[in-house]
Design an enzyme around this catalytic site. Structure first.
Site, PDB file in Angstrom:
ATOM      1  N   ASP A 256       0.823  -1.171  -0.169  1.00 25.55           N
ATOM      2  CA  ASP A 256       0.017  -0.038   0.029  1.00 25.55           C
ATOM      3  C   ASP A 256       0.903   1.213   0.148  1.00 25.55           C
ATOM      4  OD1 ASP A 256      -2.608   1.367   0.339  1.00 25.55           O
ATOM      5  OD2 ASP A 256      -1.671   2.206   2.314  1.00 25.55           O
TER       6      ASP A 256
ATOM      7  N   TYR B 279       2.317  10.576   0.686  1.00 28.69           N
ATOM      8  CA  TYR B 279       3.047  10.124   1.831  1.00 28.69           C
ATOM      9  C   TYR B 279       4.726  10.480   1.411  1.00 28.69           C
ATOM     10  CZ  TYR B 279      -0.500   6.512   3.281  1.00 28.69           C
ATOM     11  OH  TYR B 279      -1.535   5.746   3.402  1.00 28.69           O
TER      12      TYR B 279
END
Ligand code: NDP
Length: 328
Positions: A52, A57
């Site tokens: 994932d 991020y």
């Protein structure tokens, strides 16, 4: 080690490993490409097939690192399932490029993610949060078009309300578009509301699958915070001060101490017990693990052994420790 079970992602035909591996906080902050390769290898060797990620991020670095690591490891594309999630954007201050699910953003964001990952398509694409300022219909059309274009195989949502998920599904159903098949909610011993209550009707009604996040509540459920904040832990990282209140909560850490005693009796670690508890829920297709070291990946994959020990008596004991009224 116990064999990895594979579950269907909701009513879709896709099989995902009961435990999967994600990169939030870690990749780009604590984990570079070399360490990522080691962590990914340990996970894959244990049967993990789902990895994932998200555009946001580490401002895109996490996708870059995962993409580079997988390329360097030479994994065949058919052997793994990979996701990304879009909503927050990485072009800060540019109109249409942050905190949105409008068509322009979605169409451009997926291309950026694929470039960083070095892939032609992701298997799963999530709308990382709902966007109250874009009609759900616009988002559904765009996500469906991304799937039709072959840039994602399945699409879904993360932290949407049950009403929003049902509305998206119904629009897709009426218009013969690709329907959302999965949601990515937080789920752990301290945070159960969406998975156990809010989404309860959606599993049967629309066949919703779940890829759940933060099984250890950011590390709280590993027991590492019972005596304060260890150096180098997530609570000590710059930018994550907002997690300190949760991670040093005295009452919760007291409950974690009790869980640790139960885990010791079962001859598993506290982390393994907490992760296994998430995987035990039949609506959870996969529990996404987070780890900043190879040792943590090893330990957490051992949750499969704990899963075999979670009988009704143990589950009742856990409920006795984490009383329902103390949960999220
Ligand atoms: P966890 O709640 O399991 O927390 C993982 C962190 O806990 C690790 O990075 C590590 O932090 C610590 N830890 C893990 N294992 C151990 C261990 N055995 N012993 C001691 N400490 C341990 O999961 P995450 O919060 O990382 O979430 C997992 C994944 O879910 C993410 O990578 C991401 O892919 C996804 N996610 C999705 C979200 C969404 O909005 N859709 C939001 C958040 C996550 P440290 O060593 O630094 O203390």
């Amino acid at each position: 080690m116990t064999d990895m079970p594979y579950n269907r992602l909701g009513r879709s035909g896709l099989q995902v490993s009961a435990l999967s591996f994600g990169s939030w906080v870690t990749f780009g902050t604590q984990v570079d490409t070399s360490l990522a390769k080691d962590c990914l290898t340990v996970a894959r060797d244990a049967g993990v097939n789902f990895f994932d990620n998200a555009e946001a991020y580490a401002g895109g670095q996490s996708e870059q690192i995962m993409g580079d690591a997988i390329a360097e490891l030479g994994w065949a594309r058919h052997e793994y399932v990979i996701s990304t999630k879009i909503f927050w954007g990485i072009h800060k201050g540019v109109p249409n490029m942050e905190n949105t699910l409008n068509r322009k953003y979605l169409m451009q964001a997926i291309d950026g993610s694929l470039e960083r990952l070095g892939l032609d398509f992701v298997d799963l694409l999530f709308c990382h949060r709902p966007d109250a300022n874009t009609p759900i219909e616009e988002t559904v059309w765009a996500m469906s078009d991304i799937v039709s274009a072959g840039k994602a195989l399945y699409w879904g949502t993360s932290e949407w309300s049950a009403d929003e998920i049902r509305a998206a599904w119904e629009i897709a159903d009426r218009r013969n578009l690709h329907k959302p098949v999965m949601e990515q909610p937080q789920y752990n011993l301290f945070e159960t509301r969406k998975v156990e209550k809010e989404y309860a009707r959606l599993y049967e009604d629309i066949g919703l699958g779940l890829t759940t996040w933060s099984p250890l509540a950011s590390g709280l459920l590993s027991g590492k915070y019972v005596d304060g904040i260890p150096e180098g832990s997530r609570a000590s990282l710059p930018g994550y001060e907002w997690l300190k209140g949760l991670l040093t909560d005295e009452k919760k850490n007291g409950q974690v101490r009790e869980l640790a005693e139960l885990a010791a009796r079962l001859d598993v670690t506290t982390s393994q017990l907490a992760i296994a508890w998430c995987a035990k829920n039949p609506h959870v297709s996969t529990v996404i693990l987070g780890a900043s070291t190879v040792d943590q990946v090893h330990e957490n994959l051992g949750a499969l052994t704990a899963l075999e020990r979670l009988d009704d008596d143990v589950l009742a004991e856990i409920t006795g420790i984490i009383h329902p009224w103390t949960r999220g």
